[in-house]
Design an enzyme around this catalytic site. Structure first.
Site: not given
Ligand SMILES: NC(=O)c1ccc[n+]([C@@H]2O[C@H](COP(=O)([O-])OP(=O)(O)OC[C@H]3O[C@@H](n4cnc5c(N)ncnc54)[C@H](OP(=O)(O)O)[C@@H]3O)[C@@H](O)[C@H]2O)c1
Length: 327
Positions: A56, A59-60, A62, A107, A204
């Protein structure tokens, strides 16, 4: 309409969650509200020479984590589904840091790809020091993967669980291996029903499906921590803060408009997530800490439903089965 579906999703989720946990909330359960504003721990400990696998990272949360790890001198192995995005991250990191960065494609909606990625990684890296699983999503609509799982449950829990289990022998060979599963305060939404993990029998509700995936992950973190007690490997879950990322942007333009127009103002800079993940990855202060749930860097009590030992044992066995690790 997408927007109406989203509003219904949020309202239903809140009502059901409150109804389920209602009077059982204690002040300790609500500590997360106060912790969101508490000062966080940081470290400048070096990660030079450490092999760090991060999913991950395109983006974000990660992405912020690999920025910090690169700054700390780590050798980074990115597990990503999109090669172009991963290459762009590599270019971005190499602008500032001369660290080694490898890309492995997987993926998480396809468990075979996770197995192949893990095989490649362990062949190349017999010793792994750190695994951070940050890949994840939130979906307002139900999708099934070709493995037969609900997509969010698979991408947020089963796939990172499988990757963790397949890399575990290499992590055990590290002097002090660490596993961090990026979890969420969203586990508080509940939604975990072992008789209906695919949401065939219930309408859902995206936030509760998200809650189910994070609850299951949290349970397996605590289970695995016990299994690893006599080893030099720690495993913890962490909530990365409520931060501005791309999460949820797969849910259509109306969702994105709502996210950027409204929710965005309440969220923080994801740099705090990268700092916290770096602290949990590198700080000697947490090198013996395992089986905990951190709100950024603050050790916090998860919701009681995530601490149910009997359910935790069942989820462990179900996860092994769904990941194809037992028949
Ligand atoms: N943002 C928040 O406030 C928040 C709060 C609590 C927990 N989280 C957790 O933080 C983690 C990261 O989320 P984020 O907020 O950084 O969101 P994000 O910016 O959407 O990043 C998500 C990452 O996961 C990857 N990903 C999504 N679906 C995937 C798949 N099927 N196979 C492989 N990689 C996949 C995305 O790849 P692509 O770049 O290719 O899309 C991206 O690198 C998640 O586990 C989320 O639940 C986030």
């Amino acid at each position: 309409m997408e927007f109406r579906g989203l509003k219904r999703d949020i309202v239903n989720s809140c009502i059901r969650s409150l109804g389920e946990v209602g009077m059982k909330y204690t002040m300790e359960d609500l500590a997360f509200i106060k912790n969101n504003r508490a000062p966080q721990s940081k470290t400048t400990e070096s990660m030079i020479g450490k092999i760090c696998v991060v999913s991950g990272a395109t983006s974000g949360v990660g992405l912020e984590a690999v920025k910090q790890l690169a700054k700390g001198g780590a050798h980074i192995v990115m597990v990503a589904r999109n090669l172009k995005k991963a290459e762009n991250v590599k270019i971005l990191l190499h602008k500032d840091y001369s660290v080694s960065i490898d890309i492995v494609i997987a993926d998480f909606s396809d468990l075979e790809q996770v197995r192949e990625a893990a095989n490649l990684i362990v062949k190349q890296y017999p010793v792994i020091d750190l695994l951070v699983n940050s890949a994840g999503l939130h979906s307002t609509k139900r999708h099934l993967t070709k493995d037969g799982n609900e997509l969010v449950f698979q991408a947020n829990h089963i796939a990172p669980f499988l990757l963790t289990m397949l890399l575990l022998d290499s992590i055990k060979k590290s002097e002090q291996g660490r596993i961090i599963q990026v979890n969420s305060e969203g586990h508080r939404f509940g939604g975990l029903n072992i008789n209906d993990l695919t949401w065939d029998k219930r309408p859902y509700i995206g936030l509760r499906a998200y809650g189910a995936s994070k609850t299951a992950q949290l349970m397996t973190v605590m289970y695995l921590a016990k299994e690893l007690k006599e080893t030099n490997v720690t495993i913890n879950a962490m909530h990365p803060g409520g931060v501005r990322t791309n999460i949820g942007s797969n849910n259509g333009w109306l969702y994105r408009a709502w996210l950027h127009g409204v929710v965005w103002h309440f969220l923080k800079d994801p740099v705090i997530s990268g700092d916290a993940l770096y602290y949990l990855s590198a700080s000697p202060k947490v090198n013996q800490v395992s089986g905990r749930y951190f709100n950024l860097t603050i050790d916090e009590k998860p919701m009681p439903h995530a601490l149910d030992k009997d359910m935790g044992n069942q989820i462990w066995n179900i996860s092994l089965k769904l990941a194809g690790l037992t028949s």
